[in-house]
Write an enzyme that holds these catalytic residues in place. Structure first.
Site, short mmCIF file in Angstrom:
data_model
loop_
_atom_site.label_atom_id
_atom_site.label_comp_id
_atom_site.label_asym_id
_atom_site.label_seq_id
_atom_site.Cartn_x
_atom_site.Cartn_y
_atom_site.Cartn_z
N SER A 1 13.41 5.44 -8.31
CA SER A 1 14.16 4.20 -8.54
C SER A 1 15.05 4.35 -9.78
CB SER A 1 13.22 3.01 -8.75
OG SER A 1 12.92 2.40 -7.52
N LYS B 1 7.57 -7.46 -12.54
CA LYS B 1 7.12 -7.52 -11.14
C LYS B 1 7.48 -8.87 -10.56
CE LYS B 1 4.91 -4.88 -8.15
NZ LYS B 1 4.96 -3.42 -8.05
N THR C 1 6.97 7.91 -3.63
CA THR C 1 5.64 7.59 -4.18
C THR C 1 4.61 8.62 -3.70
OG1 THR C 1 6.23 5.29 -4.30
CG2 THR C 1 3.88 5.79 -4.35
N ASN D 1 3.54 3.56 3.66
CA ASN D 1 4.54 4.43 3.04
C ASN D 1 3.90 5.49 2.12
OD1 ASN D 1 6.26 5.21 0.72
ND2 ASN D 1 7.84 4.16 1.87
N LYS E 1 3.20 2.28 -16.66
CA LYS E 1 3.63 3.32 -15.73
C LYS E 1 4.98 3.91 -16.15
CE LYS E 1 2.87 2.29 -11.50
NZ LYS E 1 3.00 1.72 -10.15
N LYS F 1 11.25 -3.22 -15.16
CA LYS F 1 11.42 -2.63 -13.84
C LYS F 1 10.17 -2.89 -13.04
CE LYS F 1 13.69 0.18 -11.08
NZ LYS F 1 13.57 -0.86 -10.06
P1 NAD Z 1 2.65 -0.26 3.04
O1 NAD Z 1 2.69 -1.69 3.42
O2 NAD Z 1 3.69 0.67 3.58
O3 NAD Z 1 1.23 0.37 3.44
C1 NAD Z 1 0.01 -0.23 3.16
C2 NAD Z 1 -0.99 0.27 4.21
O4 NAD Z 1 -2.28 -0.15 3.84
C3 NAD Z 1 -0.73 -0.26 5.62
O5 NAD Z 1 -0.90 0.79 6.54
C4 NAD Z 1 -1.85 -1.29 5.82
O6 NAD Z 1 -2.22 -1.44 7.17
C5 NAD Z 1 -2.94 -0.65 5.02
N1 NAD Z 1 -4.03 -1.52 4.61
C6 NAD Z 1 -3.99 -2.79 4.15
N2 NAD Z 1 -5.24 -3.24 3.88
C7 NAD Z 1 -6.08 -2.20 4.17
C8 NAD Z 1 -7.48 -2.04 4.11
N3 NAD Z 1 -8.27 -3.00 3.68
N4 NAD Z 1 -8.00 -0.84 4.48
C9 NAD Z 1 -7.21 0.17 4.91
N5 NAD Z 1 -5.88 0.05 4.99
C10 NAD Z 1 -5.32 -1.12 4.63
O7 NAD Z 1 2.61 -0.24 1.45
P2 NAD Z 1 2.96 0.95 0.46
O8 NAD Z 1 4.36 0.79 0.01
O9 NAD Z 1 2.50 2.24 1.04
O10 NAD Z 1 2.04 0.53 -0.78
C11 NAD Z 1 0.64 0.83 -0.78
C12 NAD Z 1 0.14 0.74 -2.20
O11 NAD Z 1 0.90 1.64 -3.01
C13 NAD Z 1 0.28 -0.64 -2.87
O12 NAD Z 1 -0.78 -0.83 -3.76
C14 NAD Z 1 1.57 -0.50 -3.65
O13 NAD Z 1 1.63 -1.40 -4.75
C15 NAD Z 1 1.45 0.93 -4.09
N6 NAD Z 1 2.74 1.51 -4.47
C16 NAD Z 1 3.72 1.68 -3.55
C17 NAD Z 1 4.94 2.21 -3.95
C18 NAD Z 1 6.05 2.48 -2.98
O14 NAD Z 1 7.10 2.97 -3.40
N7 NAD Z 1 5.86 2.22 -1.69
C19 NAD Z 1 5.15 2.54 -5.29
C20 NAD Z 1 4.11 2.37 -6.21
C21 NAD Z 1 2.91 1.85 -5.78
#
Ligand code: NAD
Length: 427
Positions: free
Chosen positions: A355, A105, A189, A218, A93, A69
């Site tokens: 999920s 992934k 998340t 997000n 995880k 997954k």
């Molecule tokens: P997203 O694209 O919605 O948000 C990412 C945010 O980070 C954006 O606002 C972007 O502008 C900002 N960003 C990028 N580079 C940056 C920097 N250098 N400094 C400050 N801000 C910066 O992505 P997301 O889904 O929120 O995912 C964020 C992290 O969480 C990732 O590492 C992702 O793997 C992890 N994650 C997300 C989920 C999920 O369900 N969305 C689940 C598990 C892990």
């Protein structure tokens, strides 16, 4: 930086846990190398008539506990090393929260913002066409990750089902509700991270907290909204372009709305449709990380806190909503400073947990109410958080190592149950 650098760092985290929790040598062997890695070239007819080939990857890291997954990432910096590392983390995880899943992934090396919607759809369908033989509802189940979303998952499940001539909603999670998505997946998340923070907060000596969030997407936004709703102050947030600090605490929903409407981060409060500015300062990205806060929540990308900046961290607790935001070198520095890191494989596991709920609902063909999703998510996250906290206390190890130990217990049991050399020799 070497080709394998991120993966080498991920392996170091496992090695630390293996040093305090001995597993069967065969389990260790199975966890060191991915089971399957696919690299594909995805031909896409661009809107101007030209052809571009994009590189894509899918890694099925390990399936000891069940089908693999893991999400699909679209980013111009995506490499095989990164996808392999993320698939490795997914293995642990899923085991940490007790899901019947292994880890996988996917990723495509592309800047999705440079594509039109039509090009993005052709790319997404093309990627699925290339990996269709390697995924399936009981084999490997993708989901959204950075710069992919429910719309893209909708195109992908549609394409897969066309190829297989069989409607197969369980092959992908994070789908639109109209195509079998689950209620509550959108904020899962951030919500999962919030439940972990709340159940451990008092044990970690925190009361009403000042929180800084790096990454206002997000995961960061939803965590911020929930934390604010129970009285914590979100004093700083950042996105890829800027960072702001607001002593009195921002109203997360207003800042989110303002960013949606203008593309800019600003501390505002909405009354009706009118946004009025609240006193705040623009700060640098590095200043945000070094703020005197109770909790710092990195929610952007990997390697935000490294050997270079870890010494400047003043937060008491780091809640890793992003994957891999703290490097092993930084981990060592933070541990010495007494900063508690709530590790990614626990803190951001809410997404994969909902999920999993979506996949269960797809299999049953019966869909749950939002309250059911929240109750079940809370129970899973709190149980995992407390289990890890107890290992951390009993074994005097970091919360990250404790999380790996919790995962290793389940992975080792599954490995042994599948047959071991000792069993083979007895036959
Ligand atoms: P997203 O694209 O919605 O948000 C990412 C945010 O980070 C954006 O606002 C972007 O502008 C900002 N960003 C990028 N580079 C940056 C920097 N250098 N400094 C400050 N801000 C910066 O992505 P997301 O889904 O929120 O995912 C964020 C992290 O969480 C990732 O590492 C992702 O793997 C992890 N994650 C997300 C989920 C999920 O369900 N969305 C689940 C598990 C892990």
């Amino acid at each position: 930086m070497s080709e394998d650098s991120l993966f080498a760092e991920a392996e170091k985290q496992l090695d630390k846990a293996l040093a305090i929790y001995k597993v069967d040598p065969e389990t260790e062997l199975r966890l060191k190398i991915p089971q399957l890695s696919v690299q594909v070239g995805i031909p896409v007819r661009m809107d101007d008539g030209s052809l571009q080939i994009f590189k894509g990857y899918r890694v099925r890291y390990n399936t000891l506990l069940g089908p693999s997954k893991g999400g699909i990432r679209y980013h111009h910096t995506v490499t095989f090393d990164e996808v392999k590392s993320l698939a490795f983390w997914m293995t642990f995880k899923c085991a940490v929260v007790g899901l019947p899943y292994g880890g996988g992934k996917g990723g495509v090396t592309v800047d999705p913002r440079a594509l039109s919607q039509m090009e993005l759809e052709r790319l997404s369908r093309g990627y699925i066409a290339q990996i269709a033989n390697f995924i399936g509802p009981d084999l490997d189940i993708p989901a959204p990750d950075v710069y992919t979303n429910s719309t893209i998952m909708g195109w992908m499940v549609d394409e897969f089902s066309k190829i297989k001539r069989d409607w197969t909603p369980g092959v992908i999670t994070g789908k639109p509700i109209s195509l079998g998505g689950s209620l509550g997946r959108d904020d899962a998340t951030g919500r999962g991270g919030f439940y972990v923070f709340e159940i451990l907060r008092e044990k970690l000596g925190l009361a009403q907290s000042k929180i800084a969030i790096q990454g206002f997407g997000n995961a960061g936004t939803h965590f911020g909204k929930l934390a604010q709703s129970v009285g914590h102050k979100i004093v700083a947030v950042s996105d890829s372009k800027s960072a702001i600090y607001c002593e009195q605490g921002i109203d997360v929903a207003s800042v989110e709305r303002f960013k949606k409407e203008t593309g800019k981060l600003k501390a505002v409060v909405y009354k009706g449709d009118v946004a009025s500015e609240v006193s705040h300062q623009e700060i640098t990205h590095e200043e945000l990380l070094a703020l005197q806060v109770d909790c710092l929540a990195p929610a952007a990308l990997e390697k935000a806190i490294t050997g270079q900046n870890a010494a400047s961290i003043k937060a008491k607790v780091i809640l890793e909503l992003a994957n891999g935001p703290v490097t092993p070198e930084a981990d060592g520095i933070l541990e010495k400073k007494g900063v508690v890191v709530l590790p990614d494989i626990l803190a951001n596991a809410g997404g994969v947990t909902v999920s999993y709920f979506e996949w269960v609902q797809n299999k049953e063909g019966y869909y749950w109410e939002l309250e059911d999703v929240h109750t079940k998510l809370k129970a899973k996250m709190e149980k995992a958080a407390l289990e890890i906290y107890n290992i951390h206390k009993d074994s005097s190890c970091s919360m990250r190592t404790a999380a790996y130990v919790a995962a290793l217990k389940r992975l080792d049991a599954a490995s042994q149950a599948r047959g071991t050399a000792a069993l083979f020799r007895r036959i």
